[in-house]
Design a protein around this motif. Structure first.
Motif, short mmCIF file in Angstrom:
data_model
loop_
_atom_site.label_atom_id
_atom_site.label_comp_id
_atom_site.label_asym_id
_atom_site.label_seq_id
_atom_site.Cartn_x
_atom_site.Cartn_y
_atom_site.Cartn_z
N VAL A 37 0.85 -1.20 0.00
CA VAL A 37 0.00 0.00 0.00
C VAL A 37 0.88 1.25 0.00
O VAL A 37 0.63 2.21 -0.75
CB VAL A 37 -0.97 -0.02 1.21
N LEU A 38 1.95 1.23 0.78
CA LEU A 38 2.87 2.38 0.85
C LEU A 38 3.51 2.66 -0.52
O LEU A 38 3.76 3.81 -0.87
CB LEU A 38 3.94 2.11 1.91
N THR A 39 3.73 1.60 -1.29
CA THR A 39 4.33 1.76 -2.63
C THR A 39 3.47 2.65 -3.52
O THR A 39 3.97 3.28 -4.46
CB THR A 39 4.51 0.36 -3.28
N ALA A 40 2.17 2.71 -3.24
CA ALA A 40 1.26 3.51 -4.09
C ALA A 40 1.21 4.98 -3.67
O ALA A 40 0.54 5.78 -4.33
CB ALA A 40 -0.14 2.90 -4.05
N GLU A 41 1.90 5.33 -2.60
CA GLU A 41 1.78 6.70 -2.09
C GLU A 41 2.04 7.80 -3.13
O GLU A 41 1.27 8.76 -3.22
CB GLU A 41 2.69 6.92 -0.87
N PRO A 42 3.11 7.67 -3.96
CA PRO A 42 3.36 8.76 -4.91
C PRO A 42 2.21 8.98 -5.89
O PRO A 42 2.03 10.09 -6.40
CB PRO A 42 4.62 8.29 -5.67
N VAL A 43 1.42 7.95 -6.14
CA VAL A 43 0.30 8.09 -7.08
C VAL A 43 -0.97 8.55 -6.36
O VAL A 43 -1.77 9.31 -6.90
CB VAL A 43 0.02 6.75 -7.81
N VAL A 44 -1.13 8.11 -5.14
CA VAL A 44 -2.35 8.48 -4.39
C VAL A 44 -2.24 9.93 -3.92
O VAL A 44 -3.21 10.70 -4.00
CB VAL A 44 -2.55 7.55 -3.16
N GLY A 45 -1.06 10.31 -3.43
CA GLY A 45 -0.89 11.67 -2.91
C GLY A 45 -1.60 11.85 -1.58
O GLY A 45 -1.81 10.89 -0.84
N LYS A 46 -2.03 13.09 -1.33
CA LYS A 46 -2.60 13.38 -0.01
C LYS A 46 -4.13 13.37 -0.06
O LYS A 46 -4.78 14.32 0.34
CB LYS A 46 -2.08 14.72 0.48
N GLU A 47 -4.69 12.31 -0.61
CA GLU A 47 -6.15 12.21 -0.61
C GLU A 47 -6.60 10.90 0.02
O GLU A 47 -5.83 9.95 0.07
CB GLU A 47 -6.77 12.24 -2.02
N PRO A 48 -7.85 10.85 0.48
CA PRO A 48 -8.36 9.58 0.97
C PRO A 48 -8.48 8.59 -0.19
O PRO A 48 -8.67 9.02 -1.34
CB PRO A 48 -9.73 9.93 1.53
N PHE A 49 -8.37 7.32 0.09
CA PHE A 49 -8.39 6.34 -1.00
C PHE A 49 -8.92 4.99 -0.50
O PHE A 49 -8.92 4.72 0.71
CB PHE A 49 -6.98 6.17 -1.60
N ILE A 50 -9.31 4.18 -1.45
CA ILE A 50 -9.80 2.82 -1.16
C ILE A 50 -8.66 1.83 -1.32
O ILE A 50 -7.80 2.02 -2.19
CB ILE A 50 -10.94 2.45 -2.13
N VAL A 51 -8.65 0.78 -0.51
CA VAL A 51 -7.81 -0.39 -0.79
C VAL A 51 -8.75 -1.58 -0.93
O VAL A 51 -9.58 -1.83 -0.05
CB VAL A 51 -6.79 -0.66 0.34
N SER A 52 -8.66 -2.28 -2.06
CA SER A 52 -9.44 -3.51 -2.25
C SER A 52 -8.46 -4.65 -2.46
O SER A 52 -7.59 -4.57 -3.32
CB SER A 52 -10.32 -3.42 -3.50
N LEU A 53 -8.61 -5.71 -1.69
CA LEU A 53 -7.71 -6.85 -1.87
C LEU A 53 -8.18 -7.73 -3.01
O LEU A 53 -9.38 -7.93 -3.21
CB LEU A 53 -7.58 -7.65 -0.58
N GLY A 54 -7.20 -8.26 -3.74
CA GLY A 54 -7.48 -8.96 -4.99
C GLY A 54 -8.00 -10.37 -4.85
O GLY A 54 -8.21 -11.05 -5.87
N ASP A 55 -8.25 -10.85 -3.63
CA ASP A 55 -8.76 -12.23 -3.55
C ASP A 55 -10.12 -12.34 -2.89
O ASP A 55 -10.64 -13.43 -2.69
CB ASP A 55 -7.74 -13.16 -2.88
N ILE A 56 -10.71 -11.21 -2.54
CA ILE A 56 -12.03 -11.26 -1.88
C ILE A 56 -13.09 -10.74 -2.84
O ILE A 56 -13.02 -9.60 -3.30
CB ILE A 56 -12.04 -10.37 -0.60
N ILE A 57 -14.07 -11.58 -3.13
CA ILE A 57 -15.20 -11.15 -3.97
C ILE A 57 -16.41 -10.99 -3.06
O ILE A 57 -16.67 -11.85 -2.21
CB ILE A 57 -15.51 -12.21 -5.05
N LEU A 58 -17.14 -9.90 -3.24
CA LEU A 58 -18.34 -9.67 -2.42
C LEU A 58 -19.57 -9.97 -3.25
O LEU A 58 -19.56 -9.81 -4.48
CB LEU A 58 -18.38 -8.23 -1.94
N GLU A 59 -20.62 -10.39 -2.56
CA GLU A 59 -21.87 -10.73 -3.25
C GLU A 59 -22.35 -9.52 -4.06
O GLU A 59 -22.38 -8.40 -3.56
CB GLU A 59 -22.91 -11.10 -2.19
N LYS A 60 -22.73 -9.80 -5.29
CA LYS A 60 -23.14 -8.73 -6.20
C LYS A 60 -24.38 -7.99 -5.67
O LYS A 60 -25.24 -8.59 -5.06
CB LYS A 60 -23.47 -9.34 -7.56
N GLY A 61 -24.42 -6.71 -5.94
CA GLY A 61 -25.61 -5.93 -5.61
C GLY A 61 -25.70 -5.48 -4.17
O GLY A 61 -26.70 -4.91 -3.76
N ARG A 62 -24.66 -5.73 -3.36
CA ARG A 62 -24.72 -5.36 -1.94
C ARG A 62 -24.24 -3.94 -1.65
O ARG A 62 -24.32 -3.47 -0.52
CB ARG A 62 -23.91 -6.36 -1.09
#
Ligand code: G1P
Length: 297
Positions: free
Chosen positions: A114-139
């Motif tokens: 996550v820290l590796t993305a800091e130069p691209v995210v900058g000083k704004e709030p942001f989402i982190v989504s992990l690549g192995d969790i799928i959530l039920e559609k439409g929720r």
């Protein structure tokens, strides 16, 4: 208050639980029938209005880049073969996002990714989504989390209840309810043994962070498994800022280990009209055959 516009998807992990399948193939590209896991995560983000997607990648993760890229030769082939439906689907995927790829040179842990993305995210709030969790559609989990962020201006993480024997697979939170469905985090611990777990509420791979998390990640020392853990940085953030939690309604599909991956594939297959009948018949046969083995063991 600043709008949430960006999401970070850490996809640089080794996929150790699936070796050797993951030696040259990212686990994020494993298919749920015919759609790779990562596409579900991206579609969920797009559904919540998030279009700036930053992948934190590593060695052997090129197939993810190819997946979201234009494939002119494949398109030409499908066009010539008159396979218009598939062609349309492929074009949709190619134009789904304008991705940004950041390279994590060493796999030092989720927090480090996550820290590796800091130069691209900058000083704004942001989402982190992990690549192995799928959530039920439409929720609408992410949309709900964004609403909570917009109300309070503080970090928000998603939780779900796990079997108390499985706390050592997840980050676990202790919470206090502030109003229906919204909680404040009291404490956090990464992968505790059941006897040390403060609850059975697990962190489930969807986070919204204030940019202050980056400062905490810079100070985070290696924790469980010798890795720089995101949960440890969150615990430090908690000393300065409130962190809210949202309990996920509906199902959570963890595709990060073989058993849960298989369950996900079977359930998604059973939801498809063209597969259901044959699969139910097949499952009936194999279940009666193999359940005898369970009885004997
Ligand atoms: C990561 C996090 C953990 C979280 C889990 C599921 O662990 O470190 O806190 O509960 O994802 O979202 P991993 O599955 O990468 O070991």
């Amino acid at each position: 208050m600043e709008q949430i516009r960006k999401a970070v998807l850490p996809v640089a992990g080794w996929g150790t639980r699936f070796l050797p399948a993951t030696k040259a193939m990212p686990k994020e590209m494993f298919p749920i029938i015919d759609k790779p896991v990562i596409q579900f995560i991206v579609e969920e983000l797009l559904g919540a209005g998030i279009e700036n997607i930053i992948f934190v990648t590593g060695r052997h993760k090129r197939p993810i880049e190819h997946h979201f890229d234009i494939s002119s030769d494949l398109e030409r082939h499908l066009e010539e073969a008159g396979k218009d439906d598939i062609l349309e689907n492929i074009r949709e995927v190619s134009h789904m996002i304008n991705p940004i790829y950041v390279r994590q040179k060493q796999q030092l842990g989720l927090g480090h990714a996550v820290l590796t993305a800091e130069p691209v995210v900058g000083k704004e709030p942001f989402i982190v989504s992990l690549g192995d969790i799928i959530l039920e559609k439409g929720r609408r989990v992410l949309s709900d989390m964004i609403s909570i962020f917009n109300r309070f201006g503080k970090s928000v993480i998603a939780l779900f209840e796990v079997d108390p024997t499985e706390t050592n697979k997840y980050g676990i939170a202790d919470v206090k309810e502030v109003e229906e469905g919204i909680y404040k985090i009291e404490s956090l611990v990464e992968k505790p043994n059941p006897e040390d777990a403060p609850s059975n509420l697990a962190i489930v791979g969807r986070y919204i962070f204030t940019p202050r998390i980056f400062e905490k990640l810079k100070d985070t020392q290696p924790g469980v498994g010798g890795e720089i853990q995101l949960t440890d940085a969150m615990r430090m953030l908690l000393e300065e800022e409130v962190i809210y939690a949202y309990r996920i309604p509906g199902k959570v599909y963890d595709t990060g280990n073989p058993l849960d991956y298989l369950k996900t594939v079977v359930e998604y297959a059973l939801q498809r009209d063209e597969l259901r009948k044959h699969l139910v018949e097949f499952l009936g046969e194999v279940v009666s055959k193999y359940s005898q083995l369970i009885d004997k063991s």
